[in-house]
Design an enzyme around this catalytic site. Structure first.
Site, PDB file in Angstrom:
ATOM      1  N   CYS A   8      28.161  14.961  47.604  1.00 28.54           N
ATOM      2  CA  CYS A   8      27.753  13.737  47.672  1.00 28.54           C
ATOM      3  C   CYS A   8      26.666  14.476  49.366  1.00 28.54           C
ATOM      4  CB  CYS A   8      28.205  13.001  48.326  1.00 28.54           C
ATOM      5  SG  CYS A   8      27.478  11.654  49.721  1.00 28.54           S
ATOM      6  N   HIS A  60      28.159   7.275  54.912  1.00 25.68           N
ATOM      7  CA  HIS A  60      28.211   7.633  53.437  1.00 25.68           C
ATOM      8  C   HIS A  60      28.766   6.732  52.079  1.00 25.68           C
ATOM      9  CE1 HIS A  60      30.655   9.274  49.917  1.00 25.68           C
ATOM     10  NE2 HIS A  60      31.118   8.134  50.096  1.00 25.68           N
ATOM     11  N   CYS A  87      25.379  13.065  51.810  1.00 25.22           N
ATOM     12  CA  CYS A  87      24.927  12.245  52.656  1.00 25.22           C
ATOM     13  C   CYS A  87      25.764  13.276  53.828  1.00 25.22           C
ATOM     14  CB  CYS A  87      26.140  10.877  52.570  1.00 25.22           C
ATOM     15  SG  CYS A  87      27.189  11.530  53.204  1.00 25.22           S
ATOM     16  N   ASP A 138      18.043 -14.536  56.126  1.00 28.12           N
ATOM     17  CA  ASP A 138      19.035 -16.313  55.380  1.00 28.12           C
ATOM     18  C   ASP A 138      18.258 -16.812  55.968  1.00 28.12           C
ATOM     19  OD1 ASP A 138      22.135 -15.486  56.401  1.00 28.12           O
ATOM     20  OD2 ASP A 138      20.197 -16.191  57.286  1.00 28.12           O
ATOM     21  N   ASP A 167      23.239  -8.063  48.480  1.00 25.41           N
ATOM     22  CA  ASP A 167      23.448  -8.171  49.982  1.00 25.41           C
ATOM     23  C   ASP A 167      25.344  -8.528  49.496  1.00 25.41           C
ATOM     24  OD1 ASP A 167      23.997 -11.111  50.166  1.00 25.41           O
ATOM     25  OD2 ASP A 167      24.190 -10.413  51.591  1.00 25.41           O
ATOM     26  N   CYS A 201      29.583  13.783  53.976  1.00 21.54           N
ATOM     27  CA  CYS A 201      30.031  14.899  53.357  1.00 21.54           C
ATOM     28  C   CYS A 201      29.939  16.329  53.181  1.00 21.54           C
ATOM     29  CB  CYS A 201      29.733  14.527  51.820  1.00 21.54           C
ATOM     30  SG  CYS A 201      30.797  12.871  51.087  1.00 21.54           S
TER      31      CYS A 201
HETATM   32 ZN   LIG Z   1      28.947  11.200  51.395  1.00 21.63          ZN
END
Ligand SMILES: [Zn+2]
Ligand SMILES: CNc1nc2cc(C(=O)NN)ccc2[nH]1
Length: 371
Positions: free
Chosen positions: A314, A345, A316, A102, A276, A319
């Site tokens: 999920c 996550h 990730c 930015d 963003d 999870c």
């Molecule tokens: Zn997750």
């Protein structure tokens, strides 16, 4: 197919358009020197040359094509010249994909002490040690060049909300004069781009004038600034009902600082391509997890013996390998791993949302889902 122009060396392909209510939604690819950006895209915020609590390779596994760096913070520490000497921000932080920086304008107004706005630029004292700095269209553009930014933002003034028509008009006119100086200071190179930022608060004639002034400067993309500054979702969507259409249809449109999943979906439906927001990272560190069941405040005592994952499907690490009980505990005792897993996550959640939106647009399907 819309006529395509260079961004800046390659082409931006509008590969699909959704129908009816979603007719303004578009999915595309932005080609840059540091790789492709699939839009609609969400940019994780990496304020001080790091997405907090994440390794860059982990950010990459969430599916992010591009991250944001803040000029204000990096110019104060470690300094743009030092980053340049060390090979640029990509090398410094080990992120080889696109980087958007930015211009510093927004942050200097919200963080620095004792600042003075003049036609030349903003003179301010560092919030770290009080030393004196100046940000101007020229210095901001040069700092972003030294950082090696893929997408450079024009130096503008983010008009506060609420503002009277007169206040918004003079602020927008300053932004137009600064945009011209930013464009002149930009070192144009294939695969790199500079985005102008339109202002004008909630006044449609000012938004139009701002767009006309910036289109003359032929930026590689355009941001809509001065939103998500306290006006609320309804008023933001009211501006977004017309503002994106004032911008060139074949160039990227970036809505700064947005937002929650529902904000992103509504903005995509109104023609926005890039976002963003600190929400997934900051709220993750603060114990909030975004899930298809809604937001989970993991610090709530109801999770202290909950042996199930945040989301069973999920992929990730949080999870796959841990339970809500463990996350609850880590966040309660402020263990660093808690911040890491919650952040990971949430970033995965936001990227999955963007992927689903891109897929639905490409298939011409409605995507009102607010997961
Ligand atoms: Zn997750
Ligand atoms: C979180 N909301 C939010 N609004 C923003 C507006 C701007 C802007 O107009 N810059 N020139 C930048 C960052 C923002 N973040």
């Amino acid at each position: 197919e819309v006529s395509i122009t260079k961004f800046p060396a390659d082409e931006r392909k509008i590969i699909a358009k959704a129908h009816d209510k979603y007719k303004k939604a578009r999915a595309g690819i932005i080609n840059t020197r540091h790789g492709q950006i699939h839009t609609p895209a969400f940019m994780p915020v990496g304020t001080k040359g790091t997405v907090k609590a994440m390794l860059p390779e982990s950010v990459q596994t969430t599916g992010a094509d591009i991250i944001l760096g803040n000029t204000y913070h990096l110019m104060l520490q470690p300094g743009a010249k030092r980053v340049f000497k060390l090979g640029g921000l990509h090398k410094f932080m080990n992120w080889s994909k696109p980087l958007l920086t930015d211009s510093g304008g927004f942050q200097v107004m919200s963080l620095s002490k004792l600042r003075k706005i003049t036609e030349e630029g903003v003179i301010f004292n560092s919030h770290i040690d009080g030393s004196k700095f100046m940000l101007s269209p020229e210095s901001s553009t040069e700092i972003q060049y030294l950082l090696g930014s893929t997408i450079t933002m024009a130096f503008d003034e983010c008009t506060p909300y609420p503002s009277t028509y007169e206040q918004a008009k003079s602020s927008m006119e300053l932004t137009s004069r600064w945009a011209k100086r930013s464009r002149k200071a930009f070192y144009s190179r294939d695969g790199y781009g500079q985005f102008g930022i339109i202002q004008g608060s909630i006044y449609n004639d000012l938004r139009l004038k701002s767009a006309l002034d910036l289109i003359e400067l032929d930026f590689e993309g355009y941001a809509i600034g001065g939103l998500a500054v306290g006006e609320g979702q309804e008023l933001m969507f009211k501006v977004l009902d017309y503002a994106p259409d004032l911008l060139p249809i074949n160039k990227p449109r970036y809505l700064m600082g947005v937002g929650k999943p529902a904000d992103i979906i509504g903005a995509v439906q109104r023609g926005i391509d890039m976002f963003d927001c600190v929400i997934p990272t900051r709220s993750g560190r603060n114990g909030q997890a975004f899930t298809k069941y809604g937001v989970v405040n993991i610090r709530n005592s109801k999770y202290k013996e909950d042996n199930t994952p945040l989301e069973e499907d999920c992929l990730c690490p949080a999870c796959k390998n841990y339970t809500k009980a463990y996350l609850h505990y880590l966040v309660k005792v402020k263990e660093i791993l808690g911040a890491m897993l919650m952040t990971w996550h949430n970033l995965m959640y936001f990227q999955k949302l963007m992927l689903r939106i891109r897929e639905y647009i490409a298939q011409g399907k409605d995507f009102d889902f607010i997961s």
